[in-house]
Motif scaffolding. Structure first.
Motif, PDB file in Angstrom:
ATOM      1  N   UNK A  88       0.803  -1.229   0.000  1.00 55.38           N
ATOM      2  CA  UNK A  88       0.000   0.000   0.000  1.00 55.38           C
ATOM      3  C   UNK A  88       0.839   1.284   0.000  1.00 55.38           C
ATOM      4  N   UNK A  89       2.142   1.168  -0.209  1.00 56.76           N
ATOM      5  CA  UNK A  89       3.058   2.321  -0.212  1.00 56.76           C
ATOM      6  C   UNK A  89       3.015   3.135   1.068  1.00 56.76           C
ATOM      7  N   UNK A  90       2.723   2.489   2.181  1.00 55.05           N
ATOM      8  CA  UNK A  90       2.721   3.167   3.479  1.00 55.05           C
ATOM      9  C   UNK A  90       4.122   3.113   4.071  1.00 55.05           C
ATOM     10  N   UNK A  91       4.465   4.123   4.855  1.00 58.85           N
ATOM     11  CA  UNK A  91       5.736   4.154   5.563  1.00 58.85           C
ATOM     12  C   UNK A  91       5.564   3.411   6.878  1.00 58.85           C
ATOM     13  N   UNK A  92       6.464   2.471   7.128  1.00 56.25           N
ATOM     14  CA  UNK A  92       6.358   1.659   8.333  1.00 56.25           C
ATOM     15  C   UNK A  92       7.734   1.473   8.944  1.00 56.25           C
ATOM     16  N   UNK A  93       7.741   1.013  10.181  1.00 58.75           N
ATOM     17  CA  UNK A  93       8.983   0.688  10.886  1.00 58.75           C
ATOM     18  C   UNK A  93       8.887  -0.760  11.340  1.00 58.75           C
ATOM     19  N   UNK A  94       9.981  -1.480  11.183  1.00 61.24           N
ATOM     20  CA  UNK A  94      10.054  -2.879  11.581  1.00 61.24           C
ATOM     21  C   UNK A  94      11.065  -2.995  12.706  1.00 61.24           C
ATOM     22  N   UNK A  95      10.643  -3.543  13.839  1.00 52.57           N
ATOM     23  CA  UNK A  95      11.539  -3.735  14.979  1.00 52.57           C
ATOM     24  C   UNK A  95      12.220  -5.083  14.819  1.00 52.57           C
ATOM     25  N   UNK A  96      13.557  -5.077  14.719  1.00 55.18           N
ATOM     26  CA  UNK A  96      14.294  -6.303  14.393  1.00 55.18           C
ATOM     27  C   UNK A  96      14.282  -7.334  15.521  1.00 55.18           C
ATOM     28  N   UNK A  97      14.116  -6.911  16.754  1.00 58.16           N
ATOM     29  CA  UNK A  97      14.100  -7.862  17.865  1.00 58.16           C
ATOM     30  C   UNK A  97      12.715  -8.456  18.101  1.00 58.16           C
ATOM     31  N   UNK A  98      11.691  -7.599  18.125  1.00 59.01           N
ATOM     32  CA  UNK A  98      10.334  -8.085  18.393  1.00 59.01           C
ATOM     33  C   UNK A  98       9.629  -8.541  17.120  1.00 59.01           C
ATOM     34  N   UNK A  99      10.179  -8.178  15.965  1.00 57.47           N
ATOM     35  CA  UNK A  99       9.616  -8.512  14.657  1.00 57.47           C
ATOM     36  C   UNK A  99       8.219  -7.915  14.467  1.00 57.47           C
ATOM     37  N   UNK A 100       7.977  -6.795  15.136  1.00 58.52           N
ATOM     38  CA  UNK A 100       6.705  -6.098  15.024  1.00 58.52           C
ATOM     39  C   UNK A 100       6.850  -4.963  14.018  1.00 58.52           C
TER      40      UNK A 100
END
Length: 163
Positions: free
Chosen positions: A42-54
């Motif tokens: 959807x071309x949304x800006x997101x953040x991925x947490x590498x430890x929690x994988x959220x």
């Protein structure tokens, strides 16, 4: 930077006395364990947490080429409006979204200066591929043109290393 100052006066028989002025606590910022990305679905800006994988949504829809400020508190990105790119700014959590450029011309590829006070970006001044490197002050928004060639060179992936 801890500063102290002397305040004149009497308090319980002690005069003068010194008050320590502590700096404000650091503002929240994007965690160093988080990666910014544009979601393909959807071309949304997101953040991925590498430890929690959220994965958490920061800005919805039509986002391109995000850049993170050196202090990790501000994100610059391109938003498509009427087939033109407009450079936008948002706090690291997606709040306080505001335009950096007015969207009248085609802007792209934002990148913060080393001190985080300016955002450099490319701009098609004529609509015909006449790309220039521009910058705008993050606080005031005053723009400066940095390249003047007329050959239409596209300054993609421009990264300032010093001011």
């Amino acid at each position: 930077d801890v500063a102290s100052r002397t305040v004149r006066g009497t308090t319980n028989g002690f005069s003068p006395f010194a008050i320590l002025q502590l700096p404000p606590p650091p503002a929240p910022s994007l965690s160093t364990d988080e990666l910014l990305f544009v979601r393909a679905s959807d071309n949304a800006l997101a953040a991925f947490h590498v430890n929690t994988r959220v994965t958490r949504l920061i800005v919805a829809g039509a986002v391109e080429t995000p850049a993170l400020s050196p202090d990790r508190r501000t994100i610059a990105y391109v938003r498509r409006v009427a087939n033109r790119g407009q450079v936008m700014l948002a706090d690291f959590d997606g709040q306080n979204i505001r335009p950096l450029t007015n969207g009248q011309l085609n802007d792209g590829s934002p990148s913060f200066s080393a001190d985080g006070l300016r955002v450099f970006f490319s701009r098609d001044l004529t609509g015909g591929g006449n790309w220039k490197v521009m910058s705008a002050a993050v606080i005031v928004g005053a723009e400066t043109q940095h390249t003047f060639a007329t050959n239409g060179t596209f300054p993609n992936d421009f990264t300032p290393v010093a001011d």
